[in-house]
Design a protein around this motif. Structure first.
Motif, PDB file in Angstrom:
ATOM      1  N   PHE A  49       0.805  -1.237   0.000  1.00  0.00           N
ATOM      2  CA  PHE A  49       0.000   0.000   0.000  1.00  0.00           C
ATOM      3  C   PHE A  49       0.833   1.280   0.000  1.00  0.00           C
ATOM      4  CE2 PHE A  49      -2.552  -3.295   2.189  1.00  0.00           C
ATOM      5  CZ  PHE A  49      -3.591  -3.365   1.271  1.00  0.00           C
ATOM      6  N   GLY A  50       2.099   1.185   0.393  1.00  0.00           N
ATOM      7  CA  GLY A  50       2.913   2.399   0.480  1.00  0.00           C
ATOM      8  C   GLY A  50       3.907   2.542  -0.666  1.00  0.00           C
ATOM      9  N   GLY A  51       3.923   1.560  -1.580  1.00  0.00           N
ATOM     10  CA  GLY A  51       4.813   1.639  -2.732  1.00  0.00           C
ATOM     11  C   GLY A  51       6.289   1.497  -2.377  1.00  0.00           C
ATOM     12  N   GLU A  52       6.573   0.952  -1.176  1.00  0.00           N
ATOM     13  CA  GLU A  52       7.975   0.777  -0.757  1.00  0.00           C
ATOM     14  C   GLU A  52       8.621  -0.351  -1.578  1.00  0.00           C
ATOM     15  OE1 GLU A  52       9.897  -0.450   3.391  1.00  0.00           O
ATOM     16  OE2 GLU A  52       8.643   1.329   3.575  1.00  0.00           O
ATOM     17  N   SER A  53       9.912  -0.188  -1.893  1.00  0.00           N
ATOM     18  CA  SER A  53      10.576  -1.245  -2.670  1.00  0.00           C
ATOM     19  C   SER A  53      11.332  -2.195  -1.741  1.00  0.00           C
ATOM     20  CB  SER A  53      11.524  -0.622  -3.688  1.00  0.00           C
ATOM     21  OG  SER A  53      12.453   0.179  -3.014  1.00  0.00           O
ATOM     22  N   VAL A  54      11.631  -3.374  -2.265  1.00  0.00           N
ATOM     23  CA  VAL A  54      12.306  -4.405  -1.460  1.00  0.00           C
ATOM     24  C   VAL A  54      13.764  -4.505  -1.905  1.00  0.00           C
ATOM     25  CG1 VAL A  54      12.333  -6.881  -0.946  1.00  0.00           C
ATOM     26  CG2 VAL A  54      10.169  -5.698  -1.226  1.00  0.00           C
ATOM     27  N   ASN A  55      14.702  -4.462  -0.926  1.00  0.00           N
ATOM     28  CA  ASN A  55      16.111  -4.647  -1.285  1.00  0.00           C
ATOM     29  C   ASN A  55      16.606  -6.008  -0.776  1.00  0.00           C
ATOM     30  OD1 ASN A  55      16.641  -4.314   1.462  1.00  0.00           O
ATOM     31  ND2 ASN A  55      16.995  -2.108   1.242  1.00  0.00           N
ATOM     32  N   ALA A  56      17.874  -6.297  -1.014  1.00  0.00           N
ATOM     33  CA  ALA A  56      18.412  -7.631  -0.690  1.00  0.00           C
ATOM     34  C   ALA A  56      18.314  -7.935   0.809  1.00  0.00           C
ATOM     35  CB  ALA A  56      19.867  -7.716  -1.151  1.00  0.00           C
ATOM     36  N   LEU A  57      18.606  -6.933   1.657  1.00  0.00           N
ATOM     37  CA  LEU A  57      18.552  -7.152   3.113  1.00  0.00           C
ATOM     38  C   LEU A  57      17.136  -7.540   3.547  1.00  0.00           C
ATOM     39  CD1 LEU A  57      20.711  -4.303   4.724  1.00  0.00           C
ATOM     40  CD2 LEU A  57      21.174  -6.761   4.755  1.00  0.00           C
ATOM     41  N   VAL A  58      16.153  -6.821   3.012  1.00  0.00           N
ATOM     42  CA  VAL A  58      14.756  -7.090   3.360  1.00  0.00           C
ATOM     43  C   VAL A  58      14.356  -8.492   2.885  1.00  0.00           C
ATOM     44  CG1 VAL A  58      12.365  -6.396   2.888  1.00  0.00           C
ATOM     45  CG2 VAL A  58      14.077  -4.664   3.416  1.00  0.00           C
ATOM     46  N   ILE A  80      15.427  -6.800   8.228  1.00  0.00           N
ATOM     47  CA  ILE A  80      14.342  -5.980   7.652  1.00  0.00           C
ATOM     48  C   ILE A  80      14.415  -4.549   8.186  1.00  0.00           C
ATOM     49  CG2 ILE A  80      11.827  -5.638   7.665  1.00  0.00           C
ATOM     50  CD1 ILE A  80      11.472  -8.596   7.254  1.00  0.00           C
ATOM     51  N   SER A  81      14.682  -4.408   9.513  1.00  0.00           N
ATOM     52  CA  SER A  81      14.768  -3.057  10.096  1.00  0.00           C
ATOM     53  C   SER A  81      15.894  -2.262   9.440  1.00  0.00           C
ATOM     54  CB  SER A  81      15.034  -3.139  11.597  1.00  0.00           C
ATOM     55  OG  SER A  81      14.058  -3.908  12.211  1.00  0.00           O
ATOM     56  N   ILE A  82      17.066  -2.911   9.286  1.00  0.00           N
ATOM     57  CA  ILE A  82      18.212  -2.215   8.683  1.00  0.00           C
ATOM     58  C   ILE A  82      17.938  -1.958   7.201  1.00  0.00           C
ATOM     59  CG2 ILE A  82      20.684  -2.404   8.132  1.00  0.00           C
ATOM     60  CD1 ILE A  82      20.889  -4.181  10.720  1.00  0.00           C
ATOM     61  N   GLY A  83      17.403  -2.992   6.531  1.00  0.00           N
ATOM     62  CA  GLY A  83      17.131  -2.872   5.085  1.00  0.00           C
ATOM     63  C   GLY A  83      16.132  -1.773   4.768  1.00  0.00           C
ATOM     64  N   ARG A  84      15.118  -1.593   5.628  1.00  0.00           N
ATOM     65  CA  ARG A  84      14.090  -0.577   5.363  1.00  0.00           C
ATOM     66  C   ARG A  84      14.582   0.832   5.673  1.00  0.00           C
ATOM     67  NH1 ARG A  84       8.340  -1.693   7.686  1.00  0.00           N
ATOM     68  NH2 ARG A  84       7.828  -0.052   6.213  1.00  0.00           N
ATOM     69  N   SER A  85      15.620   0.925   6.533  1.00  0.00           N
ATOM     70  CA  SER A  85      16.075   2.283   6.881  1.00  0.00           C
ATOM     71  C   SER A  85      17.294   2.720   6.061  1.00  0.00           C
ATOM     72  CB  SER A  85      16.365   2.372   8.382  1.00  0.00           C
ATOM     73  OG  SER A  85      17.160   1.308   8.783  1.00  0.00           O
ATOM     74  N   THR A  86      17.780   1.845   5.165  1.00  0.00           N
ATOM     75  CA  THR A  86      18.914   2.258   4.305  1.00  0.00           C
ATOM     76  C   THR A  86      18.409   2.681   2.930  1.00  0.00           C
ATOM     77  OG1 THR A  86      19.248  -0.080   3.746  1.00  0.00           O
ATOM     78  CG2 THR A  86      20.684   0.865   5.416  1.00  0.00           C
TER      79      THR A  86
END
Lengths: 146, 156
Positions: A113-122, B150-156
């Motif tokens: 819903f917020g259009g946030e993207s996903v990176n490798a860490l996530v 996830i916390s670190i990934g979302r804040s970078t």
């Protein structure tokens, strides 16, 4: 360093609350147990609020009041009751581990819903949480009440 | 019917309730962010008011049965629940303080170790009541690690 220490004190408070709730719910039904915990919890939170707030901090606009009402309804009559039902039926340690996966749900909401993207860490974090929860819920356990 | 399902599959229902709590807490967090982030309201004052609204709503809903529940409860049970509420708000209060002193990227991973602390406390204070084994500890470590990533990934 002080931030980490305060975060650890926070963890200790939450962890102790789950253990105490497990003990309390031996004789108090989950929903009434939630209400009792909210009554004492409100006192502590208002004390923190009065100590930490400066003048005008505790005045809220109507829109903010509406959102806080929504947040209160979600967090306590629904969220905390489900939380305590989980602690009573699945045990404090297993229930807490599943509830602590909430950032995964928050991330899914933010992407959907917020259009946030996903990176490798996530992505790695998601896989790790799913693996951890799967390990726990696929185990046969019997939880005793006493 | 509902009671029968709870009686026959208590742990599975416990897991479902816990997952529902996680989803509800995550949804409420979005609402809270719009209050504290965009709205600029005091975080701890907002939390206190939000809890008061939740308490009043639950009290209204439970009013017809609270008296009977309390009559059947032991004094130790009620005291434990009062202390549970104090401890949870202690946790919430210190979380706000931690967030005022350090960034989320530091506080969230530290706060994420909660399940490991609960497992330790369960072992110490609830002996024989909860099955604590390697599989549970490994599962909890993976969840803690995932929450940190996830916390670190979302804040970078």
């Amino acid at each position: 360093m002080i931030g980490i220490l305060l975060a650890l004190l926070s963890v200790l408070g939450f962890a102790a609350s789950f253990i105490l709730a497990r003990v309390g719910m031996r004789s108090v039904p989950s929903s009434t147990a939630t209400l009792i915990s909210l009554l004492s919890g409100s006192l502590v939170l208002w004390t923190f609020a009065l100590l930490l707030s400066s003048e005008g901090d505790l005045q809220f606009e109507n829109r903010t009041m509406g959102l806080l009402l929504l947040s209160g309804l979600l967090n306590f009559p629904i969220g905390r009751v489900c939380n305590y039902v989980g602690v009573r039926l699945a045990g404090a340690s297993r229930s807490t581990t599943i509830i602590s996966a909430a950032p995964l749900a928050a991330m899914v909401l933010a992407v959907a819903f917020g259009g946030e993207s996903v990176n490798a860490l996530v992505l790695f974090g998601t896989v790790s949480i799913v693996a951890g929860v799967t390990l726990i819920v696929t185990q046969n356990v019997v939880v005793t009440e006493h | 019917m509902t009671r029968d399902v709870v009686r026959t599959h208590p742990v599975a229902i416990g897991y479902l309730a816990s997952a529902a709590a996680a989803i509800v807490f995550a949804t409420a967090l979005v609402v809270n962010r719009s209050v504290v982030g965009d709205g600029g309201a005091s975080p701890v004052g907002s939390a206190a008011l939000s809890m008061t609204f939740g308490t009043l709503a639950l009290a209204l809903f439970l009013l017809p049965r609270v008296k009977e529940d309390l009559r059947n409860a032991t004094r130790a049970g009620v005291v434990a629940m009062l202390l549970a509420g104090l401890a949870a708000s202690w946790g919430g209060g210190f979380l706000f303080l931690a967030l005022s002193k350090a960034p989320v990227v530091v506080v969230a991973p530290v706060g994420g170790v909660g399940p490991l602390v609960v497992i330790l406390l369960s072992r110490l204070f609830l002996p024989g009541q909860e099955l604590i084994n390697k599989r549970l500890v490994l599962g909890a470590i993976l969840v803690v690690l995932g929450v940190a990533l996830i916390s670190i990934g979302r804040s970078t």
